[in-house]
Design a protein around this motif. Structure first.
Motif, PDB file in Angstrom:
ATOM      1  N   GLU A 111       3.746 -47.531  -5.247  1.00 29.86           N
ATOM      2  CA  GLU A 111       4.371 -46.789  -6.297  1.00 29.86           C
ATOM      3  C   GLU A 111       3.691 -46.678  -7.543  1.00 29.86           C
ATOM      4  O   GLU A 111       3.292 -45.655  -8.433  1.00 29.86           O
ATOM      5  CB  GLU A 111       5.807 -46.892  -6.742  1.00 29.86           C
ATOM      6  CG  GLU A 111       6.762 -46.986  -5.499  1.00 29.86           C
ATOM      7  CD  GLU A 111       6.778 -48.293  -4.781  1.00 29.86           C
ATOM      8  OE1 GLU A 111       7.395 -48.295  -3.505  1.00 29.86           O
ATOM      9  OE2 GLU A 111       6.160 -49.098  -5.246  1.00 29.86           O
ATOM     10  N   GLU A 115       1.977 -43.446  -9.554  1.00 30.41           N
ATOM     11  CA  GLU A 115       2.464 -42.975 -10.821  1.00 30.41           C
ATOM     12  C   GLU A 115       1.152 -42.716 -11.548  1.00 30.41           C
ATOM     13  O   GLU A 115       0.965 -41.697 -12.349  1.00 30.41           O
ATOM     14  CB  GLU A 115       3.126 -44.258 -11.391  1.00 30.41           C
ATOM     15  CG  GLU A 115       3.830 -43.996 -12.462  1.00 30.41           C
ATOM     16  CD  GLU A 115       4.964 -45.046 -13.102  1.00 30.41           C
ATOM     17  OE1 GLU A 115       4.905 -45.344 -14.072  1.00 30.41           O
ATOM     18  OE2 GLU A 115       5.103 -45.859 -12.243  1.00 30.41           O
ATOM     19  N   GLN A 116       0.121 -43.374 -11.299  1.00 28.08           N
ATOM     20  CA  GLN A 116      -1.162 -43.268 -12.023  1.00 28.08           C
ATOM     21  C   GLN A 116      -1.841 -41.913 -11.488  1.00 28.08           C
ATOM     22  O   GLN A 116      -2.221 -41.152 -12.419  1.00 28.08           O
ATOM     23  CB  GLN A 116      -2.086 -44.321 -12.196  1.00 28.08           C
ATOM     24  CG  GLN A 116      -1.668 -45.553 -12.578  1.00 28.08           C
ATOM     25  CD  GLN A 116      -2.543 -46.763 -12.535  1.00 28.08           C
ATOM     26  OE1 GLN A 116      -3.752 -46.873 -12.758  1.00 28.08           O
ATOM     27  NE2 GLN A 116      -2.123 -48.166 -11.770  1.00 28.08           N
ATOM     28  N   ALA A 118      -0.406 -39.421 -10.290  1.00 22.73           N
ATOM     29  CA  ALA A 118       0.506 -38.375 -10.488  1.00 22.73           C
ATOM     30  C   ALA A 118       0.255 -37.521 -12.029  1.00 22.73           C
ATOM     31  O   ALA A 118       0.575 -36.656 -12.299  1.00 22.73           O
ATOM     32  CB  ALA A 118       1.954 -38.730 -10.419  1.00 22.73           C
ATOM     33  N   ARG A 119      -0.591 -38.466 -12.869  1.00 24.86           N
ATOM     34  CA  ARG A 119      -0.862 -37.938 -14.151  1.00 24.86           C
ATOM     35  C   ARG A 119      -2.124 -36.945 -13.973  1.00 24.86           C
ATOM     36  O   ARG A 119      -2.519 -36.250 -15.004  1.00 24.86           O
ATOM     37  CB  ARG A 119      -1.339 -39.152 -15.107  1.00 24.86           C
ATOM     38  CG  ARG A 119      -0.319 -39.985 -15.456  1.00 24.86           C
ATOM     39  CD  ARG A 119      -0.469 -41.232 -16.382  1.00 24.86           C
ATOM     40  NE  ARG A 119       0.493 -42.272 -16.137  1.00 24.86           N
ATOM     41  CZ  ARG A 119       0.053 -43.734 -16.156  1.00 24.86           C
ATOM     42  NH1 ARG A 119      -1.057 -43.930 -16.277  1.00 24.86           N
ATOM     43  NH2 ARG A 119       1.035 -44.507 -15.876  1.00 24.86           N
ATOM     44  N   GLU A 123      -2.228 -31.758  -6.491  1.00 26.97           N
ATOM     45  CA  GLU A 123      -0.850 -31.723  -5.807  1.00 26.97           C
ATOM     46  C   GLU A 123      -1.140 -33.121  -4.866  1.00 26.97           C
ATOM     47  O   GLU A 123      -2.216 -33.555  -4.371  1.00 26.97           O
ATOM     48  CB  GLU A 123      -1.117 -30.811  -4.721  1.00 26.97           C
ATOM     49  CG  GLU A 123       0.222 -30.661  -3.560  1.00 26.97           C
ATOM     50  CD  GLU A 123       0.295 -29.850  -2.486  1.00 26.97           C
ATOM     51  OE1 GLU A 123       1.096 -29.983  -1.789  1.00 26.97           O
ATOM     52  OE2 GLU A 123      -1.014 -29.154  -2.023  1.00 26.97           O
ATOM     53  N   LYS A 141       9.100 -40.719  -4.935  1.00 25.67           N
ATOM     54  CA  LYS A 141       9.713 -39.238  -5.735  1.00 25.67           C
ATOM     55  C   LYS A 141       9.447 -39.595  -7.274  1.00 25.67           C
ATOM     56  O   LYS A 141       8.774 -38.885  -7.903  1.00 25.67           O
ATOM     57  CB  LYS A 141      10.832 -39.011  -5.283  1.00 25.67           C
ATOM     58  CG  LYS A 141      11.277 -37.629  -5.853  1.00 25.67           C
ATOM     59  CD  LYS A 141      10.386 -36.452  -5.651  1.00 25.67           C
ATOM     60  CE  LYS A 141      10.941 -35.204  -6.635  1.00 25.67           C
ATOM     61  NZ  LYS A 141       9.958 -34.013  -6.260  1.00 25.67           N
ATOM     62  N   ASP A 142      10.147 -40.453  -7.665  1.00 25.68           N
ATOM     63  CA  ASP A 142      10.328 -41.184  -9.141  1.00 25.68           C
ATOM     64  C   ASP A 142       8.914 -41.213  -9.464  1.00 25.68           C
ATOM     65  O   ASP A 142       8.651 -41.318 -10.819  1.00 25.68           O
ATOM     66  CB  ASP A 142      11.054 -42.306  -9.319  1.00 25.68           C
ATOM     67  CG  ASP A 142      12.450 -41.971  -9.064  1.00 25.68           C
ATOM     68  OD1 ASP A 142      13.304 -42.981  -8.936  1.00 25.68           O
ATOM     69  OD2 ASP A 142      12.812 -40.659  -8.746  1.00 25.68           O
ATOM     70  N   ALA A 143       8.032 -41.885  -8.669  1.00 18.52           N
ATOM     71  CA  ALA A 143       6.650 -42.141  -9.155  1.00 18.52           C
ATOM     72  C   ALA A 143       5.783 -40.825  -9.261  1.00 18.52           C
ATOM     73  O   ALA A 143       4.606 -41.089  -9.854  1.00 18.52           O
ATOM     74  CB  ALA A 143       5.878 -43.283  -8.211  1.00 18.52           C
ATOM     75  N   GLY A 144       6.209 -39.736  -8.800  1.00 19.03           N
ATOM     76  CA  GLY A 144       5.465 -38.609  -9.075  1.00 19.03           C
ATOM     77  C   GLY A 144       4.893 -37.868  -7.694  1.00 19.03           C
ATOM     78  O   GLY A 144       4.164 -37.104  -8.126  1.00 19.03           O
ATOM     79  N   ASN A 146       4.663 -35.602  -4.692  1.00 24.69           N
ATOM     80  CA  ASN A 146       5.124 -34.097  -4.631  1.00 24.69           C
ATOM     81  C   ASN A 146       5.601 -33.972  -2.989  1.00 24.69           C
ATOM     82  O   ASN A 146       6.841 -33.499  -2.775  1.00 24.69           O
ATOM     83  CB  ASN A 146       3.830 -33.052  -4.693  1.00 24.69           C
ATOM     84  CG  ASN A 146       3.312 -33.194  -6.191  1.00 24.69           C
ATOM     85  OD1 ASN A 146       2.063 -33.272  -6.266  1.00 24.69           O
ATOM     86  ND2 ASN A 146       4.254 -33.090  -7.017  1.00 24.69           N
TER      87      ASN A 146
END
Ligand code: SF4
Length: 364
Positions: A111, A115-116, A118-119, A123, A141-144, A146
């Protein structure tokens, strides 16, 4: 059969030095194109060479046994190194990043990596065997993340267990798909590799199961990936036959690709039952629009799923090379790319021992 001498242990996969010639020196202006005018759009990042399944077409137990040398931890790219490389790829045109493996959910704290990543303006998707998905879906999902793609090679427990070869039950994977959908990692793509004589009797039961579910079921032709799955052409069920079998019960109509270079050929049920896809690397090669590049878990770049050698990015970074050096190196690798294995596949090229890198190492 003990580990076969012809199988290339991952630790000694050929590593080519990074290109230094004109491709390296050329200015980084305009769109980055390879020798066949293909752009780089999709980066697939393998975060582990390990898996808790032993799918017969990918990691046969006879080869990936207890004596198999998986990569030691210190050889793996750190999350920081992966993110650095990903950032450079995005600057060079990548729009989609797929996290793969082995089984990526086995990599601890995955995760944090998501998270990193997702910045970045991409996609972000992940391919999993679904065994750990029910537990991890919310955190992903919370980490980003898709979307997810889940491998499921049968709906009948006995067939599925025969395909994954570790006695793993279908129910747990279906729970993972439901959990992913519930947290919004949808539509879930469900991939089935079809091997004639092993699980092709699952084509219709899978179609019946996923119709009207909102998930997208895709059937993948059995491929001669790696050098250990004993591939034979007569075990390939052509996608045209898959479509014909389904259409005989549930009429289908072809639909356009979502974007140029999309791997799956799309079909929809004419009664509104949803969409399926077929991926036909053996009978309908799609190399001419291939925009994919793969990064192995130890920092090797591979320009084709059927590659026999990679380019070492990890050495550049660990020797203190900066982002400019990475950018030039990656651009040079892509500019020099002319891969089109599926177009030139013959009985000879598909023979075991042709030193192709294992799919479990570079991700599907
Ligand atoms: S065979 Fe290689 S070049 Fe062709 S579509 Fe697959 S990954 Fe791309």
């Amino acid at each position: 059969m003990k580990t076969d001498a012809r199988i290339i242990p991952i630790a000694s996969a050929p590593k080519a030095a990074l290109p230094t010639g004109d491709d390296f020196a050329a200015p980084l202006q305009g769109e980055l194109l390879d020798r066949r005018q293909r752009r780089v759009r999709d980066l697939r990042i393998s975060v582990t060479d390990r898996c808790n399944f032993r799918c017969v077409y990918c990691m046969p137990k006879s080869v990936f046994d207890d004596n198999y040398n998986f990569l030691p931890r210190k050889q793996l790219l750190s999350f920081e190194e992966i993110v650095r490389i990903a950032k450079v790829f995005v600057e060079l045109g990548v729009e989609k990043i797929r996290i793969t493996g082995g089984e990526p959910l086995l990599r601890r704290h995955i995760e944090n990596l998501i998270e990193q990543l997702a910045r970045l303006p991409v996609e972000l998707t992940l391919t999993t065997n679904g065994s750990l998905l029910a537990k991890k879906a919310r955190a992903l999902k919370d980490a980003g993340l898709n979307r997810v793609t889940v491998s499921l090679d049968g709906i009948d427990d006995a067939v599925f267990k025969r395909m994954n070869d570790v006695d793993y039950a279908v129910g747990d994977v279906l729970d993972g798909i439901a959990a992913a959908s519930a947290v919004g990692l949808a539509p879930v793509k469900v991939n089935c590799v079809v091997k004639r004589g092993s699980n092709d009797d699952q084509v219709l039961p899978l179609a019946r199961h996923f119709r009207h579910s909102g998930h997208i079921l895709r059937f993948i032709e059995f491929m001669d990936v790696g050098s250990s799955n004993g591939w034979r052409m007569d075990e390939v069920l052509p996608s045209a036959e898959v479509v014909a079998r389904i259409s005989a019960e549930f009429p289908l109509a072809a639909i356009d690709a979502n974007y140029p270079g999309e791997v799956a050929e799309r079909w929809r049920y004419t009664d509104g039952g949803g969409e399926i896809g077929v991926i036909s690397s053996v009978t309908q090669a799609f190399c001419s629009s291939c925009t994919r590049i793969r990064l192995s878990t130890e920092g090797q770049l591979y320009t084709c799923l059927f590659a026999q050698g990679g380019h070492d990015l990890r050495a550049t970074m660990r020797k203190g090379g900066g982002d400019e050096a990475l950018r030039r190196a990656i651009a040079a690798v892509w500019r020099g790319r002319e891969d089109r294995y599926s177009e030139i596949r013959t009985a000879a090229t598909a023979l075991p021992g042709s030193a192709r890198i294992e799919m479990s190492y570079i991700g599907g």
